[in-house]
Scaffold this active site. Structure first.
Site, PDB file in Angstrom:
ATOM      1  N   GLU A  80      -0.128   1.094  11.839  1.00 49.85           N
ATOM      2  CA  GLU A  80      -1.330   0.374  11.409  1.00 49.85           C
ATOM      3  C   GLU A  80      -2.553   1.278  11.426  1.00 49.85           C
ATOM      4  O   GLU A  80      -3.432   1.152  10.576  1.00 49.85           O
ATOM      5  CB  GLU A  80      -1.558  -0.867  12.262  1.00 49.85           C
ATOM      6  CG  GLU A  80      -2.676  -1.727  11.702  1.00 49.85           C
ATOM      7  CD  GLU A  80      -2.541  -3.201  12.005  1.00 49.85           C
ATOM      8  OE1 GLU A  80      -3.465  -3.929  11.598  1.00 49.85           O
ATOM      9  OE2 GLU A  80      -1.560  -3.630  12.626  1.00 49.85           O
TER      10      GLU A  80
ATOM     11  N   ARG B 196      15.684   4.270  15.108  1.00 52.18           N
ATOM     12  CA  ARG B 196      16.248   5.269  16.009  1.00 52.18           C
ATOM     13  C   ARG B 196      15.391   5.319  17.265  1.00 52.18           C
ATOM     14  O   ARG B 196      14.179   5.316  17.189  1.00 52.18           O
ATOM     15  CB  ARG B 196      16.263   6.629  15.337  1.00 52.18           C
ATOM     16  CG  ARG B 196      16.756   7.769  16.222  1.00 52.18           C
ATOM     17  CD  ARG B 196      16.703   9.101  15.491  1.00 52.18           C
ATOM     18  NE  ARG B 196      17.590   9.132  14.346  1.00 52.18           N
ATOM     19  CZ  ARG B 196      18.889   9.435  14.389  1.00 52.18           C
ATOM     20  NH1 ARG B 196      19.448   9.740  15.540  1.00 52.18           N
ATOM     21  NH2 ARG B 196      19.621   9.446  13.303  1.00 52.18           N
TER      22      ARG B 196
ATOM     23  N   LEU C 162      -2.643   0.231  -4.730  1.00 49.04           N
ATOM     24  CA  LEU C 162      -4.085   0.305  -4.467  1.00 49.04           C
ATOM     25  C   LEU C 162      -4.799  -0.588  -5.475  1.00 49.04           C
ATOM     26  O   LEU C 162      -5.117  -0.164  -6.580  1.00 49.04           O
ATOM     27  CB  LEU C 162      -4.585   1.756  -4.583  1.00 49.04           C
ATOM     28  CG  LEU C 162      -4.020   2.739  -3.566  1.00 49.04           C
ATOM     29  CD1 LEU C 162      -4.478   4.152  -3.879  1.00 49.04           C
ATOM     30  CD2 LEU C 162      -4.419   2.326  -2.156  1.00 49.04           C
TER      31      LEU C 162
ATOM     32  N   ARG D  81      -8.448  -5.742  -4.468  1.00 48.07           N
ATOM     33  CA  ARG D  81      -8.591  -6.614  -3.294  1.00 48.07           C
ATOM     34  C   ARG D  81      -7.577  -6.347  -2.196  1.00 48.07           C
ATOM     35  O   ARG D  81      -7.802  -6.723  -1.048  1.00 48.07           O
ATOM     36  CB  ARG D  81      -8.491  -8.069  -3.726  1.00 48.07           C
ATOM     37  CG  ARG D  81      -9.622  -8.463  -4.630  1.00 48.07           C
ATOM     38  CD  ARG D  81      -9.573  -9.917  -4.934  1.00 48.07           C
ATOM     39  NE  ARG D  81     -10.665 -10.244  -5.825  1.00 48.07           N
ATOM     40  CZ  ARG D  81     -10.657 -11.224  -6.684  1.00 48.07           C
ATOM     41  NH1 ARG D  81      -9.616 -12.017  -6.743  1.00 48.07           N
ATOM     42  NH2 ARG D  81     -11.685 -11.445  -7.462  1.00 48.07           N
TER      43      ARG D  81
END
Length: 136
Positions: A63, A91, A107, A110
């Site tokens: 993230e 793994r 891309l 919004r």
């Protein structure tokens, strides 16, 4: 090149000071034309009680990469917020560094979709994640 903001690795790494990114030892190591990469140590900060890399730590790395990459694709006062993240842990890793590589799948005006692959030091895939973000 997909990036709309000027940034150096030093500036990106400074963004981690005083928050979870810095706490987990995540370091940006490569900013290419269409890829952003960072490393994270597998140590007492990122292992689960059984001695393996914690899946949640892998998701934090994923993230972080997707959110920063998303921000690099914005301009002015635009911000990026995460909408959904999923990760497949493939793994186990017990020690060393893992390296995440983030690339755009979509891309839009919004929304953005990012693919993040996390590998161990031998280059073996240990986590495949996808992050969807919204531009606000």
């Amino acid at each position: 090149m997909i990036w709309r903001r000027e940034a150096s690795l030093e500036a990106l790494n400074a963004m981690g000071n005083g928050n979870m990114v810095g706490l987990l030892g995540i370091r940006f190591v490569h900013l290419g034309d269409e890829v952003l990469e960072a490393t994270m140590p597998v140590d007492e900060r990122t292992r689960q009680p059984f001695g393996l890399l914690h899946g949640g730590a892998s998701v934090v790395l994923a993230e972080t990469l997707g959110s920063v990459a998303g921000w690099l694709c914005t301009e002015g006062e635009q911000k990026v917020v995460g909408l959904e993240v999923n990760a497949n842990h493939l793994r186990a890793v017990r020690e060393g560094l893992v390296r995440g590589s983030c690339r755009a799948l979509h891309l839009g005006r919004r929304h953005q979709v990012w693919q993040i692959e996390i590998a161990d030091e031998a280059g073996r895939l240990c986590c495949s994640a996808r992050l969807t973000t919204a531009l606000v």
